[in-house]
Design a protein around this motif. Structure first.
Motif, PDB file in Angstrom:
ATOM      1  N   THR A 163       0.834  -1.204   0.000  1.00 21.67           N
ATOM      2  CA  THR A 163       0.000   0.000   0.000  1.00 21.67           C
ATOM      3  C   THR A 163       0.869   1.255   0.000  1.00 21.67           C
ATOM      4  OG1 THR A 163      -1.908   1.062   1.057  1.00 21.67           O
ATOM      5  CG2 THR A 163      -0.248   0.106   2.522  1.00 21.67           C
ATOM      6  N   SER A 184      -1.235   2.374  -9.306  1.00 19.49           N
ATOM      7  CA  SER A 184      -1.903   1.068  -9.407  1.00 19.49           C
ATOM      8  C   SER A 184      -1.053   0.049 -10.160  1.00 19.49           C
ATOM      9  CB  SER A 184      -3.264   1.218 -10.094  1.00 19.49           C
ATOM     10  OG  SER A 184      -4.216   1.804  -9.226  1.00 19.49           O
ATOM     11  N   PHE A 187       1.518  -1.398  -7.910  1.00 21.14           N
ATOM     12  CA  PHE A 187       0.928  -2.344  -6.964  1.00 21.14           C
ATOM     13  C   PHE A 187       0.626  -3.678  -7.661  1.00 21.14           C
ATOM     14  CE2 PHE A 187      -0.936   1.582  -4.658  1.00 21.14           C
ATOM     15  CZ  PHE A 187       0.179   1.692  -3.850  1.00 21.14           C
ATOM     16  N   VAL A 188       0.066  -3.592  -8.872  1.00 26.56           N
ATOM     17  CA  VAL A 188      -0.274  -4.799  -9.635  1.00 26.56           C
ATOM     18  C   VAL A 188       0.985  -5.627  -9.909  1.00 26.56           C
ATOM     19  CG1 VAL A 188      -1.019  -5.633 -11.907  1.00 26.56           C
ATOM     20  CG2 VAL A 188      -2.400  -3.949 -10.676  1.00 26.56           C
ATOM     21  N   VAL A 191       2.149  -7.396  -6.772  1.00 25.46           N
ATOM     22  CA  VAL A 191       1.328  -8.580  -6.487  1.00 25.46           C
ATOM     23  C   VAL A 191       1.736  -9.740  -7.380  1.00 25.46           C
ATOM     24  CG1 VAL A 191      -1.010  -9.547  -6.541  1.00 25.46           C
ATOM     25  CG2 VAL A 191      -0.642  -7.242  -5.638  1.00 25.46           C
ATOM     26  N   ALA A 208      -3.714  -5.333  -1.294  1.00 22.34           N
ATOM     27  CA  ALA A 208      -2.984  -4.385  -2.139  1.00 22.34           C
ATOM     28  C   ALA A 208      -3.874  -3.207  -2.510  1.00 22.34           C
ATOM     29  CB  ALA A 208      -2.484  -5.076  -3.406  1.00 22.34           C
ATOM     30  N   GLY A 209      -3.260  -2.038  -2.580  1.00 26.53           N
ATOM     31  CA  GLY A 209      -3.969  -0.861  -3.063  1.00 26.53           C
ATOM     32  C   GLY A 209      -3.983   0.288  -2.078  1.00 26.53           C
ATOM     33  N   SER A 213      -7.481   3.080  -6.098  1.00 26.66           N
ATOM     34  CA  SER A 213      -6.706   2.112  -6.881  1.00 26.66           C
ATOM     35  C   SER A 213      -7.591   1.265  -7.793  1.00 26.66           C
ATOM     36  CB  SER A 213      -5.907   1.203  -5.958  1.00 26.66           C
ATOM     37  OG  SER A 213      -4.839   1.904  -5.360  1.00 26.66           O
ATOM     38  N   SER A 217      -7.848  -4.966 -11.415  1.00 27.96           N
ATOM     39  CA  SER A 217      -6.517  -5.407 -11.827  1.00 27.96           C
ATOM     40  C   SER A 217      -5.755  -6.036 -10.667  1.00 27.96           C
ATOM     41  CB  SER A 217      -5.718  -4.219 -12.382  1.00 27.96           C
ATOM     42  OG  SER A 217      -6.247  -3.790 -13.614  1.00 27.96           O
ATOM     43  N   LEU A 218      -5.938  -5.498  -9.480  1.00 25.95           N
ATOM     44  CA  LEU A 218      -5.237  -6.025  -8.305  1.00 25.95           C
ATOM     45  C   LEU A 218      -5.749  -7.424  -7.943  1.00 25.95           C
ATOM     46  CD1 LEU A 218      -5.170  -2.730  -6.229  1.00 25.95           C
ATOM     47  CD2 LEU A 218      -3.168  -3.927  -7.133  1.00 25.95           C
ATOM     48  N   ALA A 223      -4.288 -10.609  -5.714  1.00 25.79           N
ATOM     49  CA  ALA A 223      -4.566 -10.118  -4.361  1.00 25.79           C
ATOM     50  C   ALA A 223      -5.834 -10.771  -3.817  1.00 25.79           C
ATOM     51  CB  ALA A 223      -4.722  -8.605  -4.367  1.00 25.79           C
ATOM     52  N   ALA A 226      -8.364  -5.922  -1.896  1.00 30.05           N
ATOM     53  CA  ALA A 226      -7.798  -4.775  -2.602  1.00 30.05           C
ATOM     54  C   ALA A 226      -8.735  -3.581  -2.505  1.00 30.05           C
ATOM     55  CB  ALA A 226      -7.525  -5.129  -4.066  1.00 30.05           C
TER      56      ALA A 226
END
Length: 292
Positions: A163, A184, A187-188, A191, A208-209, A213, A217-218, A223, A226
């Motif tokens: 995060t 984002s 973060f992606v 992950v 995640a995020g 965000s 996608s996360l 994840a 998210a």
């Protein structure tokens, strides 16, 4: 009043609805622009320098009071949840017998990567308050994908938090375009790198995020939980409430997503996830080391 880096400010055009910390001031196309990090929400923004209002300690206390009250309410509800989980575990560990049995519990270990050192400090204080074993690392969002693999190898966490700050910019593209988001894509990628090390969703639980965000996608990257389904701002402490619930839920139990979200400050508009197993393990007997 001159506004400087690290000052706490509000935006006049938004009626100072959120508090921000000034992280940089630049002149762009002849206009003085300030770059801002949210003080209570994981949001990054920029604003014309002239739109900013310095927030003194009295105003800050008044504006922050609402958030402090929400934090206290969430902590109280979460503490009640943990107490009930522990009481149920104690009953199951002892078979419900009156005869006392000694046992020990191992909650899930958390590795928390945060792009903001101030938010990380707030989160670490809350982790300590609720008793979650955690290692917190400040890491720039852009550097997270290259560092996560070695960190997982070294610390072997049960739960991973990725995060920091994020924001969606309509000027950069459609809401479905991940390139229209500040962090984002970082973060992606983080992950995805973590899932190369631990593919199974229940062997490493990932949150995640940040604010606004790209939630879908996360989740698709791997994840378990998210932000942000409705692209709204999430509170700085929301990741802690989510992973603490997972840390204290027995590994034989599945976690209902709503049970995880209901005590967060943002709720299902800002946070979401998939059905996940808890990571708490109970053993016996408890045999404390005797002092000589």
């Amino acid at each position: 009043m001159d506004i400087k880096i690290n000052d706490i400010v509000g935006r006049r055009s938004y009626n100072c609805d959120l508090l921000f910390r000034v992280i940089d001031i630049q002149v762009i196309n002849g206009q003085k622009v300030a770059f801002l990090y949210g003080e209570d929400f994981r949001l990054c923004a920029d604003a014309p320098y002239d739109d900013l209002m310095a927030i003194n300690s009295n105003m800050r206390q008044k504006l922050s009071k609402e958030y402090r009250t929400l934090e206290e309410q969430s902590l109280q509800l979460f503490t009640q949840d943990v107490t009930l989980l522990r009481e149920r575990q104690e009953y199951e560990a002892t078979g419900g017998y009156v005869k006392p049995s000694s046992y020990f519990q191992i909650p899930g270990k958390v590795l928390h990567l945060d792009g903001d050192p101030a938010y990380l400090k707030k989160c670490m204080t809350l982790y300590e308050k609720v008793g979650v074993p955690v290692l917190g690392i400040h890491c720039n969002e852009k550097e997270m994908p290259t560092k996560i693999s070695s960190l997982i190898d070294y610390y072997r966490p049960d739960i991973l938090v990725i995060t920091g700050h994020d924001a969606y910019s309509k000027a950069k593209g459609k809401i479905t375009d991940i390139n229209a988001y500040r962090h984002s894509k970082h973060f992606v990628q983080t992950v995805k790198e973590a899932r190369k090390k631990v593919p199974h969703l229940d062997q490493l639980v990932i949150f995640a995020g940040a604010c606004q965000s790209h939630f879908e996608s996360l989740i698709h990257a791997g994840a378990n939980f998210a932000s942000s389904p409705s692209r709204i701002n999430i509170h700085a402490l929301d990741p802690v409430y989510i992973v603490a619930k997972i840390s204290f839920t027995p590994f034989m139990e599945r976690i209902n997503v709503w049970d995880v979200l209901r005590n967060t400050l943002t709720g299902e508009k800002g946070l979401g996830g998939i059905e996940t197993r808890g990571v708490l393990r109970t053993g016996m007997p408890y045999n404390p080391v005797q002092e000589e």
